[in-house]
Scaffold this active site. Structure first.
Site, PDB file in Angstrom:
ATOM      1  N   ASP A 110     -24.599 -43.320   3.549  1.00 16.56           N
ATOM      2  CA  ASP A 110     -24.481 -41.990   4.156  1.00 16.56           C
ATOM      3  C   ASP A 110     -25.844 -41.369   4.487  1.00 16.56           C
ATOM      4  OD1 ASP A 110     -21.742 -42.306   3.440  1.00 16.56           O
ATOM      5  OD2 ASP A 110     -22.091 -41.366   1.496  1.00 16.56           O
ATOM      6  N   GLU A 112     -14.429 -38.203   9.168  1.00 10.16           N
ATOM      7  CA  GLU A 112     -15.443 -37.699   8.237  1.00 10.16           C
ATOM      8  C   GLU A 112     -16.831 -37.953   8.845  1.00 10.16           C
ATOM      9  OE1 GLU A 112     -14.904 -39.968   4.615  1.00 10.16           O
ATOM     10  OE2 GLU A 112     -15.621 -41.817   5.532  1.00 10.16           O
TER      11      GLU A 112
HETATM   12  O1  FUB Z   1     -20.070 -41.851   0.147  1.00 11.83           O
HETATM   13  C1  FUB Z   1     -18.807 -41.307  -0.126  1.00 11.83           C
HETATM   14  C2  FUB Z   1     -18.061 -41.058   1.139  1.00 11.83           C
HETATM   15  O2  FUB Z   1     -17.891 -42.282   1.852  1.00 11.83           O
HETATM   16  C3  FUB Z   1     -18.760 -40.167   2.126  1.00 11.83           C
HETATM   17  O3  FUB Z   1     -18.731 -38.813   1.771  1.00 11.83           O
HETATM   18  C4  FUB Z   1     -18.017 -40.510   3.354  1.00 11.83           C
HETATM   19  O4  FUB Z   1     -18.583 -40.049   4.536  1.00 11.83           O
HETATM   20  C5  FUB Z   1     -17.974 -42.026   3.253  1.00 11.83           C
HETATM   21  O5  FUB Z   1     -19.127 -42.622   3.745  1.00 11.83           O
END
Ligand code: FUB
Length: 336
Positions: A29, A235
């Site tokens: 991320d 997301e």
């Molecule tokens: O790293 C945990 C979660 O996985 C992140 O918040 C999302 O965007 C995904 O990458």
């Protein structure tokens, strides 16, 4: 920032697309920014917390953040050590997921999601005098925030906080910014859930307004539908500006694409444009886009180092190109 020859830059880029930035930690991320003439990366720090796999993402049991930095994309990486640990955040219980950072008034602000004692994701802020931390957390999460994946974008002196992720990120539990445990993803024929955006207060520690939806339209001007899994928001929001246009980019989650949409305001609406990155090894895909000395770079992650373990990922970088109309050229992480 050092000047490097074209040939050296080419070789570094080639190496960078296949190599994790660091191998002594699992990182994911990545939020990349140039601060004080240096490139800083704010990633998640993946660990194996020994928590069984679940659709909720409980196995992403991260506990702290490390800040990475480098002179140029592909250059030697410095790990600045632990910048913030969950045990030092009064309101947070677990799962320190994807962070971002911003600079204002000579200070640095780390924005991060974590679950509180009730298992609800909130977004917190921690402050430092240095881009590498350590960061001092505020005692409470930012009022009015929820879900995951904060990303901060500066435009004309104002800062905007984007956030939100469905499924394990809990965005589907909210309607009009109010939590309801019975709320779920809309049916396929209804408009998809999407990220939230709110301007930050001048002190960078509060929302200056209620969050609003980041509307993404299709080529006919209609909102993307919940059933349109190849294009709808899941997301990992990110915002950047290129030639006066606002580029909102994000992950489609279960179809594993990084996509983007463009608009004329940081609030949107945005019109879907296409794919930035095709699927990587691993379930999640999450990125940032940054300009360094007139070239553009995509930071992303994959699970190649862990040989496919979903929650043990590694940050990578590659150069990003636009065509003459400003469309982003689709990248294929392992060649076409
Ligand atoms: O790293 C945990 C979660 O996985 C992140 O918040 C999302 O965007 C995904 O990458």
């Amino acid at each position: 920032m050092s000047d490097i020859s074209k040939e050296r830059a080419r070789r570094l880029r080639e190496r960078a697309i296949s190599q994790p930035l660091v191998t002594h930690l699992y990182t994911a991320d990545p939020s990349a920014h140039v601060f004080e003439d240096r490139l800083y990366i704010y990633p998640s720090h993946d660990i194996d917390a020994g928590i069984p796999f679940s659709d909720n993402g409980d196995h992403f049991g991260m506990e702290d953040y490390h800040v990475l930095s480098m002179d140029w994309p592909g250059g030697p990486v410095v790990d600045h050590g632990v910048a913030l640990h969950v045990k030092d955040v009064p309101w947070a219980a677990r799962q320190m997921w994807a962070p971002d950072a911003a600079h204002a008034h000579g200070r640095y602000y780390l924005y991060f999601p974590a679950k509180d004692a009730q298992g609800i994701f909130r977004i917190g802020v921690a402050v430092s005098d240095s881009p590498s931390g350590p960061f001092e957390p505020e005692p409470l999460p930012i009022a009015g925030t929820y879900s995951i994946d904060p990303a901060v974008f500066e435009d004309g002196g104002a800062h905007y906080l984007y956030f939100g992720g469905i499924w394990g990120g809990q965005l589907q539990k909210y309607r009009d910014n109010v939590f309801g445990d019975d709320h779920a993803e809309p049916p396929a024929h209804e408009p998809a859930l999407t990220a939230r955006v709110a301007r930050l207060s001048v002190d960078m520690q509060e929302l200056a307004e209620p969050p609003r939806a980041v509307v993404i339209l299709d080529e006919h001007g209609n909102e993307l539908l919940a059933g349109d899994h190849e294009r709808r928001y899941f997301e990992g929001p990110w915002m950047h500006k290129y030639r006066g246009k606002y580029y909102f980019s994000y992950s489609t989650g279960d179809t594993h694409l990084l996509c983007y949409a463009t608009g004329d305001s940081p609030y949107g609406p945005f019109t879907y444009q296409g794919v930035i990155l095709t699927p990587v090894i691993g379930w999640t895909t999450h990125h940032s886009i940054v300009e360094v000395l007139g070239r553009w770079y995509l930071f992303y992650h994959d699970s190649s180092l862990s040989e496919g373990v979903t929650h043990l990922r590694s940050v990578k970088v590659t150069e990003l190109f636009y065509d003459e109309e400003g469309r982003i050229v689709t990248l294929h992480p392992y060649g076409e």
